[in-house]
Design a protein around this motif. Structure first.
Motif, PDB file in Angstrom:
ATOM      1  N   PRO A  63      15.137   2.294  -6.149  1.00 31.95           N
ATOM      2  CA  PRO A  63      15.022   1.688  -7.480  1.00 31.95           C
ATOM      3  C   PRO A  63      15.378   0.208  -7.454  1.00 31.95           C
ATOM      4  N   PHE A  64      14.659  -0.564  -8.268  1.00 33.69           N
ATOM      5  CA  PHE A  64      14.801  -2.019  -8.306  1.00 33.69           C
ATOM      6  C   PHE A  64      14.971  -2.431  -9.762  1.00 33.69           C
ATOM      7  N   ALA A  66       0.827  -1.211   0.000  1.00 32.20           N
ATOM      8  CA  ALA A  66       0.000   0.000   0.000  1.00 32.20           C
ATOM      9  C   ALA A  66       0.858   1.256   0.000  1.00 32.20           C
ATOM     10  N   GLU A  67       2.053   1.158   0.606  1.00 32.99           N
ATOM     11  CA  GLU A  67       2.949   2.311   0.656  1.00 32.99           C
ATOM     12  C   GLU A  67       3.398   2.745  -0.742  1.00 32.99           C
ATOM     13  N   TYR A  68       3.461   1.807  -1.672  1.00 34.70           N
ATOM     14  CA  TYR A  68       3.863   2.156  -3.039  1.00 34.70           C
ATOM     15  C   TYR A  68       2.805   3.041  -3.698  1.00 34.70           C
ATOM     16  N   ALA A  94      10.217   1.243  -9.080  1.00 34.87           N
ATOM     17  CA  ALA A  94      10.248   1.932  -7.786  1.00 34.87           C
ATOM     18  C   ALA A  94      11.244   3.085  -7.852  1.00 34.87           C
ATOM     19  N   GLY A  95      11.170   3.949  -6.848  1.00 36.01           N
ATOM     20  CA  GLY A  95      12.036   5.110  -6.824  1.00 36.01           C
ATOM     21  C   GLY A  95      11.438   6.292  -7.571  1.00 36.01           C
ATOM     22  N   ILE A  96      11.981   7.456  -7.299  1.00 42.62           N
ATOM     23  CA  ILE A  96      11.417   8.693  -7.827  1.00 42.62           C
ATOM     24  C   ILE A  96      11.578   8.818  -9.341  1.00 42.62           C
TER      25      ILE A  96
END
Length: 493
Positions: free
Chosen positions: A450-451, A110-112, A463-465
């Motif tokens: 980042p992944f 949910a945080e994503y 992920a990541g900005i």
């Protein structure tokens, strides 16, 4: 025999069967028995889903204020929190992953959605310093269009969130293809998305096999980007398919992730991290630390401790709260693991623990934590991604040697280093050619981290900005600011 649960696909805000009425069963890895029936999508079903997504993209969704789209993402996040027990249970039944992990992961994912909701109105353009008089030029970031998100059976909520959340935040629409090995969780997710009231066609979920479902999706002329997580062979098909529609492609593939333990490492911490990296989720993780390099001075002592820890891992039913390892997801994995172990032993590998099917259940796909000593990493178990709880262990002498060994790898997704020397940790982590390096820890994720990998582990980051920008294209707009007519129309300026 209990009645099988029946699912439908989610297309254009409606729950539908395949137009051919074809279905397939999904199996519970705990007992190898079918528990649900799922539609087998045809090319026509995929076409319907993509056209619904395109219609939604041409509608109100990308035109909404970013803060209004963000409200839907936060609503999805809240639904995940509220329904984490249900999602965890369904994923455990369908994949065999431990409920203690699937339940917690559904909550954490949910945080994503919250993270990308927060970024939705913060992706900015630029004013360009143009070298021409009376000209103003700006860039803006615009959504791409219809995104095909192809999700594997493992870590479904995580690998969906890293694609769907940034895509929706930027105004794209999505067609999700769930894995034929474990599709049920994606339908439960779609039910929650529907409850948010999101416009029809923004999120669609189809289920089926590589052909025709996957092929029809990745070649569709309305699909502008394919975001795929899975194996290299399927990835090669997707790249070939993308030549048909010239879609963008991002690939998050597998790995044979190396981990090095130096003489000065804190051994208990290293053992915990290695255990998490290869035996957590029964080794069914793309970042599994499946190659272990131990410095010669601690090799025997450390290996004995690690094997002792592995032998104490409790194998059992995945819904039991005290179980530490459940079954593998499918029988094919079990066969691949057994074949590679047999070949490795024939070529000189020595089994330290495990190595044979676990007697917990004759029906499920249970395989114990397995450690194999290898003279080098060219033996089958050390070279091939097994996607199971199998650890290949080798010796090394110097820092330079282990860096060379860790980089002698067709993959480049994850890696690990255990040392009490901070400077060494920095040197080695910088030298490893991998998209992710863990130092004195392993198997962590975060919305802000980042992944993704390099080499045969694929390209693109999730992920990541920065990853939110991967769901946009840059548009340049030129303004002529003078009241006078422009100059010579036959000369480029």
């Amino acid at each position: 025999m209990p009645e099988l649960k029946k699912y439908q696909m989610f297309i254009d805000g409606q729950w539908v069967d395949s137009d051919t009425k074809k279905t397939f069963e999904t199996l519970n890895p705990e007992n190898n028995k079918p528990w649900a029936i799922v539609p087998e999508a045809s090319a026509n079903d995929v076409d319907r889903a993509v056209k619904a997504a395109q219609k939604a993209f041409e509608g109100e969704w990308p035109k909404m204020l970013a803060r209004d789209r963000a409200k839907y993402l936060r609503a999805i996040g809240n639904k995940l929190r509220e329904n984490s027990e249900l999602l965890g249970k369904i994923e455990t039944i369908d994949t065999g992953k431990l409920y203690r992990e699937t339940y917690q992961q559904a909550k954490y994912i949910a945080e994503y959605y919250d993270y990308y909701a927060g970024l939705a109105d913060k992706v900015e353009g630029t004013v360009l310093p143009i070298d021409k008089p009376n000209i103003q030029a700006i860039t803006t970031r615009i959504p791409i269009g219809v995104i095909a998100a192809i999700i594997p059976w493992n870590s479904q909520m995580f690998l969906t969130a890293t694609k769907v959340a940034p895509a929706l935040a930027m105004g794209n629409t999505v067609v999700i293809k769930c894995s034929e090995l474990a599709p049920a969780t994606m339908f439960e997710f779609a039910k929650l998305v529907e409850e948010t009231g999101i416009p029809k066609g923004v999120v669609n979920v189809v289920s089926g096999f590589g052909d025709p479902c996957g092929k029809a999706l990745t070649t569709h002329n309305l699909v502008e980007k394919v975001a795929f997580t899975g194996g290299p062979e399927t990835a090669r098909h997707i790249i070939r398919n993308s030549a048909e529609n010239l879609s963008e492609v991002s690939l998050e593939l597998g790995g044979k992730s190396p981990v090095a333990v130096f003489d000065d490492a804190k051994q208990e911490n290293a053992i915990n991290g290695i255990t998490a990296g290869i035996f957590g989720a029964s080794g069914q993780s793309c970042i599994a630390g499946s190659r272990l390099y131990l410095q010669k001075g601690i090799y025997n002592e450390f290996l004995d401790k690690l094997a002792s820890r592995a032998e104490k891992i409790k194998i059992g039913a995945p819904m039991d709260s005290d179980t530490e390892m459940g079954p593998l997801s499918n029988f094919k994995q079990l066969e691949v693991i057994e074949k590679n172990i047999k070949l490795t032993v024939e070529q000189g590998g020595k089994i330290k623990c495990g190595g044979k099917r676990h007697p917990f259940s004759n029906e499920g796909y249970y395989f114990p934590p397995t450690i194999i000593e290898c003279e080098n990493h060219n033996l089958p178990a050390a070279e091939n991604e097994l996607f199971g709880p199998v650890l290949s262990v080798m010796k090394f002498d110097t820092e330079k040697e282990v860096i060379e060994l860790m980089n002698d790898n067709q993959y480049g997704l994850s890696s690990g280093v255990y040392t009490s020397d901070l400077a060494r940790g920095m040197r080695v982590s910088n030298a490893i050619r991998a998209g992710i390096t863990f130092v004195n820890t392993y198997r962590l994720i975060s919305p802000s981290a980042p992944f993704g990998g390099i080499k045969d582990s694929g390209y693109g980051k999730e992920a990541g900005i920065d990853s939110i920008k991967d769901y946009t294209r840059v548009k340049t707009t030129w303004f002529y600011t003078s009241d006078e007519p422009s100059l010579d129309p036959f000369s480029i300026r």
